[in-house]
Scaffold this active site. Sequence first.
Site, short mmCIF file in Angstrom:
data_model
loop_
_atom_site.label_atom_id
_atom_site.label_comp_id
_atom_site.label_asym_id
_atom_site.label_seq_id
_atom_site.Cartn_x
_atom_site.Cartn_y
_atom_site.Cartn_z
N GLU A 115 0.99 -1.20 -0.01
CA GLU A 115 0.12 -0.01 0.00
C GLU A 115 1.05 1.23 0.04
O GLU A 115 2.04 1.09 -0.12
CB GLU A 115 -1.02 0.04 0.99
CG GLU A 115 -1.84 -1.15 1.07
CD GLU A 115 -2.96 -0.91 2.30
OE1 GLU A 115 -2.81 -0.22 2.86
OE2 GLU A 115 -3.77 -1.88 2.20
N HIS A 237 -8.66 10.20 3.51
CA HIS A 237 -8.43 9.18 2.87
C HIS A 237 -8.75 9.51 1.32
O HIS A 237 -9.86 10.30 0.99
CB HIS A 237 -9.64 7.70 3.02
CG HIS A 237 -8.90 6.64 2.40
ND1 HIS A 237 -8.87 6.30 0.88
CD2 HIS A 237 -8.33 5.50 2.95
CE1 HIS A 237 -8.38 5.36 0.61
NE2 HIS A 237 -8.08 4.52 1.90
N ARG A 283 -0.80 9.28 1.98
CA ARG A 283 -2.13 9.53 1.86
C ARG A 283 -2.24 11.15 1.90
O ARG A 283 -3.18 11.28 1.03
CB ARG A 283 -2.94 8.98 3.00
CG ARG A 283 -3.17 7.54 2.95
CD ARG A 283 -4.26 6.95 3.77
NE ARG A 283 -4.35 5.34 3.58
CZ ARG A 283 -5.18 4.78 4.45
NH1 ARG A 283 -5.39 5.26 5.80
NH2 ARG A 283 -5.27 3.53 4.32
N HIS A 344 -11.02 10.40 7.49
CA HIS A 344 -10.92 8.88 7.57
C HIS A 344 -10.35 8.45 8.95
O HIS A 344 -10.74 7.43 9.56
CB HIS A 344 -9.82 8.15 6.55
CG HIS A 344 -9.52 6.93 6.44
ND1 HIS A 344 -10.79 6.07 6.44
CD2 HIS A 344 -8.32 6.01 6.47
CE1 HIS A 344 -10.15 4.86 6.28
NE2 HIS A 344 -8.80 4.78 6.43
N ARG A 379 -0.67 8.95 9.29
CA ARG A 379 -0.57 7.46 9.59
C ARG A 379 -0.10 6.80 8.49
O ARG A 379 -0.98 6.79 7.33
CB ARG A 379 -2.10 6.85 10.25
CG ARG A 379 -2.19 5.53 10.56
CD ARG A 379 -3.47 5.08 10.79
NE ARG A 379 -4.50 5.23 9.96
CZ ARG A 379 -5.00 4.52 9.13
NH1 ARG A 379 -4.50 3.19 8.88
NH2 ARG A 379 -5.93 4.67 8.33
#
Length: 544
Positions: A115, A237, A283, A344, A379
Amino acid sequence: MKQQIKKTDFLVIGGGVAGLRAAIELAPHGRVLVLTKDRPTESSTEYAQGGIAVALSDEDEVGIHYEDTLKAGDGLCKKEAVKVLVEEGPEVIRELISWGAQFDKVGSKLAFTKEAAHSRRRILHAHGDATGRELERVLIAKVKTLPTISRYDFAFTLDLIVEVGDSTLRDGQCVGAFVLRGGKLIAIYSKAVVLATGGAGQLYSRTTNPPIATGDGMAIAYRAGAVLEDMEFVQFHPTCLYFPSAPQFLLSEAMRGEGAVLKNINRERFMHRYHPMAELAPRDIVARATVSEMVRTKAKHVYLDLTHLSADFIKKRFPRIYSTCLQYDIDITEDLIPVSPAAHYVMGGVKTDLNGATNIKGLFAAGEVACTGVHGANRLASNSLLEGLVYGARAGKAAADYVNNSGKQKPSRVSYELRPPSKVFDAEKIRNSLRRLMWEKVGIIRCKESLSIAKKRLEEWDFILNADFLQRRELELKNMLTTAKIITEAALMREGSIGAHFRSDFKERGDERHIKWVSGVEGPIPLRNCSNVQVSEIKLEGNN
């Protein structure tokens, strides 16, 4: 309303991955009562699609996971907390597997995917894109085997019960909570409390979070005198389904990890213009790039494109996403998927040490409601489920040790006195206005002007903070307002751009210290919490 009284050894507020793992750890040490605000399975855990990050693959190492986490956190991670996460992570996953967790495999080996911002394939997943649901299934099944654990569903925690210390709330000791269940007010007394209520995505009009994520734990902890930290860091997100009749459905980070690309409204790829890692950038960068592209092309969304991948692979790898999108006539094997960012995850929360302990004796916190320092300013994808497991277990152990070492406790009995609001108001209208306000003024891109507008508007609703309620929607609204005010003022305070916090008027990093919020109550207070505590004190501390 007549008040009932219940006693237990340990009270766990929240039934997601962190709360359940804490309860399992506490089970050998006494009676454990787990509260869930809604049905037992309704938590952010259930909706976690992407997976769980852990250094278990042949190509990976704990040290590499550590470095990737620090890099994503943009300089604000607490290194010791990250070290605990990555080093204890492999063992908690092996433990889950021993309890029956069924992660996807290739042959006889665990299957790992990649990811954004991960330099290795280290993401475990279950049933393609239903990892959170599998974790929850296993943990609930484990809980059912432990006779010392009981559960209250549809139980709303109004406030924590804190016995006052020498002179201020901050010297107090948490001895339970006031809970509303089935129209009955219950004072639940316990020897220790573990807070695991999840996040606050519902503060924003666009969010991947379930309806229960209204910042309750952060608000009640703040009213109890707990320190909150890093509340300005809210992760958005990049890929949430954008379709008129569809829900705000998360489209997993793993889709880009498997090769999906982002295209603008003109069907042109754009991420390479914003970051060398393109779709696999952190992100916060992908979310801001998406917004910039939407503004540039005057569009309300961009597209996520998987059509160049095998249809059979897509259906097998993302079965839940495939079937959900198909309900809205979007075949992700053939069609471009309209997406835009959504709130998110909150990186900040109730400040804890490495064992989940807060500044209030007897109160512990784990999961998204807590701020361990693991995530820093942004994060790393799929670290949250791992954090819930590792720090849920640690909080449970610390709570048990606290009780075992503190001797017998006999808290005083208190009553929950209701204070009605000073004026009549439309809770649903204010709730909707609040969510739009936070999205528009305290969202992905912020500035002093937008934040000041939000602060002034939020202050107009202060009369709600000074009242008590016995209905869930009003209680949620009160907690949403409390948490929104802290996020807004923390964002105003940080005059710089770090990680998920981006100020268009302060694009340089600025001050890199952690911002901590402390309730401003001074002097003697009633035994029950002062629920009219408002944002009133800011402290800055250097990075650890």
